[in-house]
Design a protein around this motif. Sequence first.
Motif, PDB file in Angstrom:
ATOM      1  N   ASP A 140       0.806  -1.216   0.000  1.00  0.00           N
ATOM      2  CA  ASP A 140       0.000   0.000   0.000  1.00  0.00           C
ATOM      3  C   ASP A 140       0.844   1.274   0.000  1.00  0.00           C
ATOM      4  OD1 ASP A 140       1.025  -0.410   2.477  1.00  0.00           O
ATOM      5  OD2 ASP A 140      -0.821   0.029   3.583  1.00  0.00           O
ATOM      6  N   ARG A 141       2.171   1.123  -0.278  1.00  0.00           N
ATOM      7  CA  ARG A 141       3.024   2.318  -0.341  1.00  0.00           C
ATOM      8  C   ARG A 141       2.635   3.168  -1.542  1.00  0.00           C
ATOM      9  NH1 ARG A 141       9.409   1.981  -1.527  1.00  0.00           N
ATOM     10  NH2 ARG A 141       8.525   1.576  -3.612  1.00  0.00           N
ATOM     11  N   THR A 142       2.634   4.482  -1.355  1.00  0.00           N
ATOM     12  CA  THR A 142       2.340   5.388  -2.463  1.00  0.00           C
ATOM     13  C   THR A 142       3.562   6.275  -2.744  1.00  0.00           C
ATOM     14  OG1 THR A 142       1.443   7.022  -0.930  1.00  0.00           O
ATOM     15  CG2 THR A 142      -0.124   5.474  -1.939  1.00  0.00           C
ATOM     16  N   PRO A 143       3.786   6.678  -3.962  1.00  0.00           N
ATOM     17  CA  PRO A 143       2.883   6.467  -5.108  1.00  0.00           C
ATOM     18  C   PRO A 143       2.992   5.082  -5.738  1.00  0.00           C
ATOM     19  CG  PRO A 143       4.830   7.660  -5.820  1.00  0.00           C
ATOM     20  CD  PRO A 143       4.949   7.505  -4.319  1.00  0.00           C
ATOM     21  N   LEU A 144       4.058   4.302  -5.367  1.00  0.00           N
ATOM     22  CA  LEU A 144       4.194   2.955  -5.918  1.00  0.00           C
ATOM     23  C   LEU A 144       4.388   1.950  -4.797  1.00  0.00           C
ATOM     24  CD1 LEU A 144       6.654   3.675  -8.886  1.00  0.00           C
ATOM     25  CD2 LEU A 144       4.209   3.184  -9.074  1.00  0.00           C
ATOM     26  N   PRO A 145       3.804   0.764  -4.902  1.00  0.00           N
ATOM     27  CA  PRO A 145       4.031  -0.269  -3.873  1.00  0.00           C
ATOM     28  C   PRO A 145       5.466  -0.775  -3.923  1.00  0.00           C
ATOM     29  CG  PRO A 145       2.815  -1.177  -5.722  1.00  0.00           C
ATOM     30  CD  PRO A 145       2.909   0.299  -5.974  1.00  0.00           C
ATOM     31  N   ARG A 146       5.912  -1.317  -2.788  1.00  0.00           N
ATOM     32  CA  ARG A 146       7.255  -1.930  -2.748  1.00  0.00           C
ATOM     33  C   ARG A 146       7.101  -3.438  -2.791  1.00  0.00           C
ATOM     34  NH1 ARG A 146      11.397  -1.009   2.216  1.00  0.00           N
ATOM     35  NH2 ARG A 146      10.308  -2.786   3.175  1.00  0.00           N
ATOM     36  N   VAL A 147       7.879  -4.063  -3.688  1.00  0.00           N
ATOM     37  CA  VAL A 147       7.862  -5.519  -3.770  1.00  0.00           C
ATOM     38  C   VAL A 147       8.808  -6.090  -2.715  1.00  0.00           C
ATOM     39  CG1 VAL A 147       7.305  -5.533  -6.226  1.00  0.00           C
ATOM     40  CG2 VAL A 147       9.706  -5.499  -5.514  1.00  0.00           C
ATOM     41  N   ASP A 148       8.671  -7.375  -2.427  1.00  0.00           N
ATOM     42  CA  ASP A 148       9.534  -8.065  -1.464  1.00  0.00           C
ATOM     43  C   ASP A 148      10.867  -8.381  -2.138  1.00  0.00           C
ATOM     44  OD1 ASP A 148      10.711 -10.582  -0.156  1.00  0.00           O
ATOM     45  OD2 ASP A 148       9.145 -10.009   1.255  1.00  0.00           O
ATOM     46  N   ILE A 149      11.959  -7.850  -1.591  1.00  0.00           N
ATOM     47  CA  ILE A 149      13.305  -8.077  -2.136  1.00  0.00           C
ATOM     48  C   ILE A 149      14.234  -8.469  -0.995  1.00  0.00           C
ATOM     49  CG2 ILE A 149      15.260  -7.118  -3.389  1.00  0.00           C
ATOM     50  CD1 ILE A 149      13.412  -5.174  -4.728  1.00  0.00           C
ATOM     51  N   ARG A 150      14.977  -9.535  -1.216  1.00  0.00           N
ATOM     52  CA  ARG A 150      15.923 -10.026  -0.197  1.00  0.00           C
ATOM     53  C   ARG A 150      17.250 -10.370  -0.868  1.00  0.00           C
ATOM     54  NH1 ARG A 150      11.939 -13.002   4.059  1.00  0.00           N
ATOM     55  NH2 ARG A 150      10.082 -11.779   3.514  1.00  0.00           N
ATOM     56  N   LYS A 151      18.353  -9.983  -0.232  1.00  0.00           N
ATOM     57  CA  LYS A 151      19.661 -10.111  -0.858  1.00  0.00           C
ATOM     58  C   LYS A 151      20.663 -10.740   0.099  1.00  0.00           C
ATOM     59  CE  LYS A 151      22.267  -6.440  -1.281  1.00  0.00           C
ATOM     60  NZ  LYS A 151      22.843  -5.142  -1.730  1.00  0.00           N
ATOM     61  N   MET A 152      21.574 -11.540  -0.456  1.00  0.00           N
ATOM     62  CA  MET A 152      22.667 -12.100   0.329  1.00  0.00           C
ATOM     63  C   MET A 152      23.827 -12.446  -0.604  1.00  0.00           C
ATOM     64  SD  MET A 152      21.307 -15.997   1.098  1.00  0.00           S
ATOM     65  CE  MET A 152      22.889 -16.594   1.684  1.00  0.00           C
ATOM     66  N   LEU A 153      24.964 -12.779  -0.018  1.00  0.00           N
ATOM     67  CA  LEU A 153      26.139 -13.175  -0.786  1.00  0.00           C
ATOM     68  C   LEU A 153      26.119 -14.674  -1.048  1.00  0.00           C
ATOM     69  CD1 LEU A 153      28.860 -11.088   1.101  1.00  0.00           C
ATOM     70  CD2 LEU A 153      27.704 -10.514  -1.045  1.00  0.00           C
ATOM     71  N   VAL A 154      26.516 -15.043  -2.263  1.00  0.00           N
ATOM     72  CA  VAL A 154      26.574 -16.454  -2.649  1.00  0.00           C
ATOM     73  C   VAL A 154      27.924 -16.731  -3.293  1.00  0.00           C
ATOM     74  CG1 VAL A 154      24.084 -16.541  -2.997  1.00  0.00           C
ATOM     75  CG2 VAL A 154      25.581 -16.070  -4.948  1.00  0.00           C
ATOM     76  N   PRO A 155      28.410 -17.976  -3.261  1.00  0.00           N
ATOM     77  CA  PRO A 155      29.711 -18.294  -3.851  1.00  0.00           C
ATOM     78  C   PRO A 155      29.700 -18.144  -5.371  1.00  0.00           C
ATOM     79  CG  PRO A 155      28.578 -20.290  -3.155  1.00  0.00           C
ATOM     80  CD  PRO A 155      27.783 -19.147  -2.618  1.00  0.00           C
ATOM     81  N   VAL A 156      30.886 -17.781  -5.935  1.00  0.00           N
ATOM     82  CA  VAL A 156      30.963 -17.514  -7.374  1.00  0.00           C
ATOM     83  C   VAL A 156      31.245 -18.768  -8.201  1.00  0.00           C
ATOM     84  CG1 VAL A 156      31.659 -15.130  -7.058  1.00  0.00           C
ATOM     85  CG2 VAL A 156      33.423 -16.907  -7.264  1.00  0.00           C
ATOM     86  N   GLY A 157      31.903 -19.780  -7.609  1.00  0.00           N
ATOM     87  CA  GLY A 157      32.225 -20.981  -8.367  1.00  0.00           C
ATOM     88  C   GLY A 157      33.638 -21.455  -8.114  1.00  0.00           C
ATOM     89  N   PRO A 158      34.137 -22.399  -8.923  1.00  0.00           N
ATOM     90  CA  PRO A 158      35.453 -22.994  -8.689  1.00  0.00           C
ATOM     91  C   PRO A 158      36.581 -21.958  -8.669  1.00  0.00           C
ATOM     92  CG  PRO A 158      34.207 -24.331 -10.234  1.00  0.00           C
ATOM     93  CD  PRO A 158      33.418 -23.076 -10.021  1.00  0.00           C
ATOM     94  N   ALA A 159      37.466 -22.097  -7.690  1.00  0.00           N
ATOM     95  CA  ALA A 159      38.586 -21.177  -7.507  1.00  0.00           C
ATOM     96  C   ALA A 159      39.906 -21.887  -7.762  1.00  0.00           C
ATOM     97  CB  ALA A 159      38.565 -20.608  -6.089  1.00  0.00           C
ATOM     98  N   VAL A 160      40.832 -21.175  -8.399  1.00  0.00           N
ATOM     99  CA  VAL A 160      42.197 -21.664  -8.592  1.00  0.00           C
ATOM    100  C   VAL A 160      43.106 -20.889  -7.654  1.00  0.00           C
ATOM    101  CG1 VAL A 160      44.150 -21.748 -10.185  1.00  0.00           C
ATOM    102  CG2 VAL A 160      41.874 -22.436 -10.967  1.00  0.00           C
ATOM    103  N   VAL A 161      43.870 -21.612  -6.854  1.00  0.00           N
ATOM    104  CA  VAL A 161      44.770 -21.004  -5.869  1.00  0.00           C
ATOM    105  C   VAL A 161      46.208 -21.369  -6.212  1.00  0.00           C
ATOM    106  CG1 VAL A 161      45.497 -21.031  -3.447  1.00  0.00           C
ATOM    107  CG2 VAL A 161      43.059 -20.988  -4.020  1.00  0.00           C
TER     108      VAL A 161
END
Length: 535
Positions: A140-161
């Motif tokens: 019910d936010r005006t002038p536009l509603p806010r959608v549900d957004i959630r963020k976190m860090l995730v691993p990128v993939g195989p690593a070479v060391v």
Amino acid sequence: MTRWGKNYYMNTQNIIGYALIPPTGKSFRAMSPASDTELAGDFHVATTTDADAAMQLADKAFAVYRHTDAKTKAAFLRSIAEGITALGDELLNRCAAESGLPIPRLTGERGRTTGQLNMYANLLEEGSWVDAVIDTAIPDRTPLPRVDIRKMLVPVGPAVVFGASNFPMAFSVAGGDTVSALAAGCPVVVKAHPAHPGASALVAEVIMQAAQKHGLPDGVFSHLFDDGYAVGEALVKHPKTKIVTFTGSLKGGMALVKMARERDEPIPVFAEMGSTNPVILLPQALENRAEELAKTYSESVTMSAGQFCTNPGLLLAVKSEGLDRFKTALGAGIANVASATMLTAGICSNYQKLSKERLGNEAVNIVGKADKLNTENQNQALAVVSEISAADFLADDKFKEEVFGPYSMLIVADDMAQLEEVVGYLHGQLTATIMAEREELALYKPIIDKLSNLAGRVILNGPPTGVEVGNAMQHGGPFPATSDSRFTSVGTGAIKRFVRPVAWQNWDNDLLPDALKDENPLGIWRLFNNEWSRK
């Protein structure tokens, strides 16, 4: 067969996942830098085919390992630490034989290695490193509603060391790069450093056994030997590789950066490539404690034959009576230091070449030079501190380059304005240090500001050698010290190199990752509707 006490055959083979790769026919042996003799063990060189197999397996493992729960990953890391400790003197003795480093130094390094494994286990169990952010819907936010957004860090993939030469444990197979990648959820392929293959193999076996013990997917860890550059190049260019870490020379680091940028899919290379770590000796500090400062820096310059990335390679000061006393005491301190074995014959040869070139320049004078040469061992480095005027330093870019070893250069300015000019001329550094009395700091704020702009860690009244492995540590700096100054390779912050943020929009609660669910089953700190909460 026996491996200096156990399964010798296993520890001379390349490890791809849970499999030992049959010998290719080409092998090499480690060299003792102290005696210039070969050590036991034929280490078989991997092929580019092996590199491809390791990366393909790592990619398959990633599909599973990225979802492995924090408790399991933490137990995995703790098992590695326990396994390294259980190797006991076997690992220490092999490290000493391959590196020339003394056992007390290596004992401390082992503690650092196991300590950071346990530190990351604790981090995983605490959980807030994923940076969970939740903005619930406001329809019910005006002038536009806010959608549900959630963020976190995730691993990128195989690593070479890439293993480093100067820390055969703490920056090697189970070092900070490997542990932070595994903690993030990234499978790791290690390209072992050829200077200490025996120590690398011992630790690689520990990691493989720990992975099996905790039921982790085949390919979560692999370990390859190479006596040249072919395998390393194949790993960096492989399409399944998502990130590369490296500690070494500027030339080596930039070669990897170039390879990674030229791929069809460019990937990040986090390279630590050298630093001269300037130290500013302010006038009042020199006046009050010249002899104390000289003792501190004669020890810091020569510690472990100067083979630390934080070795103080440049000392900067203004002409004064206090500086004269400092030079006298520093010269005497350096002269009393015995020579030490360097990590490899190549590193020692390069040190001799570069230090000789510096001392051969007519603008350079000697402040102090060690003469206690250990003739019983090979590859010995004698410590040197030289002196040059600020004007001559500013006139030649070569003086800005690192001399890796027990070498430092004192730059003498005519006044504080010229000293500030020298600071502004320096390139990026891992560390910058100010030795000062408290009342001096306000007087020279422009110099302090310039130091903070060029270094990742700014130190007051202490030597730069010695890196605390903790939450607040920043071990990284502007180019050419590292390839990306926004990140650290030491401390818990190092995990941020191996992750990326992902936002989930309009997902049902039961489909979200645990860290983003309404009820917070992990009990971690989260930014929930602009307020930090563990609920």
